[in-house]
Design a protein around this motif. Sequence first.
Motif, mmCIF file in Angstrom:
data_model
loop_
_atom_site.group_PDB
_atom_site.id
_atom_site.type_symbol
_atom_site.label_atom_id
_atom_site.label_comp_id
_atom_site.label_asym_id
_atom_site.label_seq_id
_atom_site.Cartn_x
_atom_site.Cartn_y
_atom_site.Cartn_z
ATOM 1 N N LYS A 171 -11.052 7.863 1.193
ATOM 2 C CA LYS A 171 -11.080 8.836 -0.014
ATOM 3 C C LYS A 171 -9.592 8.988 -0.654
ATOM 4 O O LYS A 171 -8.852 9.993 -0.631
ATOM 5 C CB LYS A 171 -11.379 10.458 0.395
ATOM 6 C CG LYS A 171 -12.693 10.327 0.901
ATOM 7 C CD LYS A 171 -12.894 11.627 1.918
ATOM 8 C CE LYS A 171 -14.285 11.562 2.706
ATOM 9 N NZ LYS A 171 -14.198 10.542 4.011
ATOM 10 N N ASN B 218 -14.730 2.469 -4.964
ATOM 11 C CA ASN B 218 -15.195 3.500 -5.795
ATOM 12 C C ASN B 218 -16.207 4.555 -5.090
ATOM 13 O O ASN B 218 -17.234 4.223 -4.774
ATOM 14 C CB ASN B 218 -15.584 3.185 -7.244
ATOM 15 C CG ASN B 218 -14.651 2.504 -8.080
ATOM 16 O OD1 ASN B 218 -13.414 2.801 -7.851
ATOM 17 N ND2 ASN B 218 -14.724 1.542 -8.945
ATOM 18 N N GLN B 219 -16.058 5.704 -5.443
ATOM 19 C CA GLN B 219 -16.957 6.854 -5.039
ATOM 20 C C GLN B 219 -17.733 7.510 -6.347
ATOM 21 O O GLN B 219 -17.153 7.463 -7.190
ATOM 22 C CB GLN B 219 -16.177 8.082 -4.537
ATOM 23 C CG GLN B 219 -15.106 7.680 -3.196
ATOM 24 C CD GLN B 219 -16.200 7.593 -2.081
ATOM 25 O OE1 GLN B 219 -17.049 8.236 -1.845
ATOM 26 N NE2 GLN B 219 -15.725 6.778 -0.932
ATOM 27 N N TYR C 130 -8.744 9.512 -3.681
ATOM 28 C CA TYR C 130 -8.529 10.638 -4.485
ATOM 29 C C TYR C 130 -8.183 11.889 -3.735
ATOM 30 O O TYR C 130 -7.533 12.746 -4.770
ATOM 31 C CB TYR C 130 -10.003 10.712 -5.346
ATOM 32 C CG TYR C 130 -11.061 10.856 -4.393
ATOM 33 C CD1 TYR C 130 -11.294 12.373 -4.094
ATOM 34 C CD2 TYR C 130 -11.922 10.085 -4.030
ATOM 35 C CE1 TYR C 130 -12.432 12.676 -3.206
ATOM 36 C CE2 TYR C 130 -12.943 10.223 -3.179
ATOM 37 C CZ TYR C 130 -13.319 11.500 -2.712
ATOM 38 O OH TYR C 130 -14.199 11.736 -1.864
#
Length: 105
Positions: free
Chosen positions: A79, A2-3, A81
Amino acid sequence: MNQPIDTIAETLKLVSDKTRLTILALLKEREMCVCDIVTILETTQPNVSQHLRKLKVGDLVNETRRAQWIYYSLNTDDKPYLHGILEVLPSMKHELQKLSPDCCS
């Protein structure tokens, strides 16, 4: 992994620029040097270099030096997302056909 929301927001700001989004679409096809990107975007080398610098600072592209040339490639594996965005970008294969084979040789 999770970022943090702040990181995602900054990344999305980077890709909200049309030129940087186009550069990412090009790099989705293959790694490229600045001169190739300049040719396709029909803009100046300093303009492309500035956009690539921002993408590099944002950790969206990698640089690899070969002789006097620097080649850029996507750095988006961590990434997830961005994967949906990259997936829906139009193909740039037609634009890549405009390139001279000896640009960065």
